[in-house]
Every structure is written in structure tokens, then in C-alpha cells.
Motif scaffolding. Sequence first.
Motif, PDB file in Angstrom:
ATOM      1  N   ARG A 155       0.834  -1.205   0.000  1.00 12.88           N
ATOM      2  CA  ARG A 155       0.000   0.000   0.000  1.00 12.88           C
ATOM      3  C   ARG A 155       0.869   1.254   0.000  1.00 12.88           C
ATOM      4  O   ARG A 155       0.504   2.274  -0.599  1.00 12.88           O
ATOM      5  N   SER A 214       1.715   1.748  -3.548  1.00  8.81           N
ATOM      6  CA  SER A 214       0.519   2.220  -4.264  1.00  8.81           C
ATOM      7  C   SER A 214       0.235   3.686  -3.966  1.00  8.81           C
ATOM      8  O   SER A 214      -0.065   4.480  -4.875  1.00  8.81           O
ATOM      9  N   ASP A 215       0.333   4.067  -2.692  1.00  2.45           N
ATOM     10  CA  ASP A 215       0.107   5.463  -2.306  1.00  2.45           C
ATOM     11  C   ASP A 215       1.134   6.382  -2.963  1.00  2.45           C
ATOM     12  O   ASP A 215       0.801   7.443  -3.501  1.00  2.45           O
ATOM     13  N   ARG A 216       2.384   5.964  -2.917  1.00  4.83           N
ATOM     14  CA  ARG A 216       3.446   6.801  -3.484  1.00  4.83           C
ATOM     15  C   ARG A 216       3.231   7.005  -4.983  1.00  4.83           C
ATOM     16  O   ARG A 216       3.374   8.115  -5.508  1.00  4.83           O
ATOM     17  N   HIS A 227       0.412   6.825  -6.648  1.00  6.02           N
ATOM     18  CA  HIS A 227      -0.739   7.712  -6.875  1.00  6.02           C
ATOM     19  C   HIS A 227      -0.304   9.167  -6.764  1.00  6.02           C
ATOM     20  O   HIS A 227      -0.633   9.993  -7.631  1.00  6.02           O
ATOM     21  N   TRP A 286      -6.783  14.180  -0.519  1.00  3.26           N
ATOM     22  CA  TRP A 286      -6.530  12.748  -0.671  1.00  3.26           C
ATOM     23  C   TRP A 286      -5.912  12.163   0.594  1.00  3.26           C
ATOM     24  O   TRP A 286      -6.302  11.070   1.037  1.00  3.26           O
ATOM     25  N   ILE A 287      -4.965  12.879   1.199  1.00  7.65           N
ATOM     26  CA  ILE A 287      -4.372  12.421   2.458  1.00  7.65           C
ATOM     27  C   ILE A 287      -5.454  12.304   3.532  1.00  7.65           C
ATOM     28  O   ILE A 287      -5.504  11.330   4.301  1.00  7.65           O
ATOM     29  N   ARG A 344      -7.375   9.185   3.007  1.00 14.72           N
ATOM     30  CA  ARG A 344      -6.595   8.000   3.411  1.00 14.72           C
ATOM     31  C   ARG A 344      -6.579   7.862   4.931  1.00 14.72           C
ATOM     32  O   ARG A 344      -6.695   6.749   5.463  1.00 14.72           O
ATOM     33  N   SER A 370       3.813   8.935   1.869  1.00 17.10           N
ATOM     34  CA  SER A 370       3.388   7.534   1.910  1.00 17.10           C
ATOM     35  C   SER A 370       3.957   6.825   3.130  1.00 17.10           C
ATOM     36  O   SER A 370       3.274   6.001   3.755  1.00 17.10           O
ATOM     37  N   LEU A 372       1.927   7.926   6.147  1.00 20.88           N
ATOM     38  CA  LEU A 372       0.620   7.257   6.160  1.00 20.88           C
ATOM     39  C   LEU A 372       0.746   5.842   6.705  1.00 20.88           C
ATOM     40  O   LEU A 372      -0.121   5.378   7.473  1.00 20.88           O
TER      41      LEU A 372
END
Length: 399
Positions: A18, A21-23, A25, A42-43, A46, A114, A117
Motif C-alpha cells: 500500500r 501504491s500510495d506513493r 498515486h 486525498w491524504i 486516506r 506515503s 501514512l
Amino acid sequence: MNQDQTAAADKLLELYPRMVSDRRHLHRHPEISFREEHTSAWIGDRLAEIGCASVRKGVGGYGLVVDLKGDHPGPVIALRADMDALPLQDLKEVEYRSQTPGVMHACGHDAHTSSLLAIAEYYHSLDGGFGGTRRLLFQPAEELTPGGALPMIRDGALEGVDVIYGVHLWTPVQAGTVSIRGGAFMAGVDEFTIEITGKGGHGGMPEHTRDTIVAGSALVQALQSVVSRNVSPLDTAVLSIGSFQAGEASNVIAGNCRLKGTVRTFDKGVRDLMRQRISELVRLVCAGFGTEGELDYREGYPPVVNDELEAARCMAAAAELFGDGNVRQSELITAGEDFAYYLEQVPGCFMFVGAGNSEAGAVHPHHHPRFDLDESSMLQSARLMIGCAEKYAATFSRE
């Protein structure tokens, strides 16, 4: 590693897909400093998905502050990541290249976000089984002065904080390596513009002019003496002229000249001295050629000065996690960072985690249009920040 460190490493390894994936995006959808509206939203989404309940939005602009509170007494430990991108065209041939023309993440801030997160998800998974509070700062606008740190501080991001840690993923350092330095670490960064006004005229009749190109050339030479003749050889400073603009025709003497430059220092006294000597030379040298010089000097971020005790603590934490052979003392870095403002308020440490890896294509310097990094460095970053936080919390509880 102890049991808690092993558990953290296992959880982060579980979260790693993930993180990637986050990075990616964020890499596809970059936003420049002070315009991170969609990134911030977006953050926030999440964090809600993770289950974080205490989230302050709109802190210092587009910043977010997350408080993850344990069930036991303890310190408030802040961990920070930046989120902004650069006005640069992404030239990489990868599926996650920027989809925004002229904007890209060329400094790793997508990976910083990322990692943080993942840290949020790790602490949330503990369900309060730790002491104190972990305050996560998602900061906008690091790349462009006056920066995002000061507005976040003014909006209360550091209220009650005992210590703060931050990481920059750094491709000049090999992935798997951690680089830390106590005391002065990254430079204070200032910029200046000098406008020289004289009297233009015919190139064949210079006696009727006051030539700003001659004055500007002499000033450039004089400015190069500031570091070598005014700054102690035991101190460090850089003065560079990056732009010299004057004239357009071969037979016309320019009546105006513009110089632009930068100054890098690691000490307030040296910083003040540099500004003073530049000002004096602009006035005196220009007057010597019958011209007038006007200096516009803009102080940027102050030097990043790590707390010596916290730097030692982070070095010890890194050695426990990655082994002594993978931890080194950093050299002085002449790039700047607005993390410096946090360190002026509370003790803390800013660290480099290696992200360079030729096999992963992470060979280009920061701010390069083909910049990329070894994504596994996000794991190292998250583990290091958690390790530093828990090492501080354990010491805090004993005190």
C-alpha cells in the motif's frame, strides 16, 4: 532487534504494497507548493480510511495534523512529512510518471507522505497500546520559501510537542544506509538580486557612459573574496552568482545590469556577516565605477541544526534497526530545509535515509526531470521514525 521492533518491521512489511501504491498515486498527481489542495484532500481521505479520528485539516494552509493517542502516559512525539512537488516536466518512462504537465515529484515528497501514512496505520493498529501521543504532521510547501513549516507552527502544530523527527529520502546515499549528523546539518539558504544603474551609450564612445557591465564584473570578482577573506577558514559558507544580465547589442554599452546569487551558511553569525559584506561591496564597488547598486537580500530557511542528544539517540536507534555498518555521520549538506523552523522550537533530529539504487533506476539527483528512488527506502524511513519515537518514549517514561 527487540520484540517491539520486530513487530513494527513485520507490520510495515505487510503495509509495504500500500505504501508503494500510495506513493505512485501521488507521483501521478503532483501539486506544487501552496497549491496542494487535492493532495491534502486525498491524504485526509486516506487517514479516514485508516480510521484516524483526530485529524485537523487546513493547518498552515493545506497541512494536516493527526494525533494518535496511547492509553498510557507519555510524551507528545511529532513526526513530519512534506507533500509538495516541483515545477518540472517528468521525463521518466514509467507507468506512474506524472500526469500533470510541467509538475513532478522530483524530491521524494510523495514517498515521505506515503511513509507517514504507513506510520499512521501502524500506530492505529496498536489500538492505544503505547505511551503518549504520536503527532503526525503532513506539511505543504517545503520547496518554496517562505515554506509551510512556519504557518503550521503558527496554527499550533507544535503545541505540547516534546520532540520532533523527520526523514528525507536521499538518492546520493545508497539505499539501506542511514546518514545523521548532530548540530549543524543543512545550510541556511539566502538569495539576493543586485540592480546596477549607470549610463548607457555608444560602444565606441565609452567616455560618455557609466558602464554597468564593467561595474558588475568587478563586483562579481569582489564578492568572491567574501568567503576567502572575511569568513574564518574554520567556518563554512558559499556565495555563488548564478545570473548576470546586461545589454543586448555588441555596440551599445549597457546602462543597467542585474546580478542574482545565493548564499549558504551554517551559523547565524556567519550568515549575518555575509549579508553585511555583500551590502558593503555593492555600495562601494558600484560607486567606484560611477554607478549605483541596489541590493535586494532575501533570507530563506535558517540552517537545520539537530539537537546533539536527539541525533545520538537516532544514531543508536538506526544502529539497532539496520546495524552499525549501515549508519554513518553525514557530511554538511548545502541544500536547505524548512524543518529548521521546527528545530528552533523543540528538540529533534532530521535524518537522511538512503534511496539511491542503480538497479532500481534511482541514479539521478534530486530536482532532476528523471528523478526516481528505491521505493524500499520507504520501509527504512518508517521503521527509523518509529524506532526513534519509541526510543525517546522509553527514555521519557524512565525519567
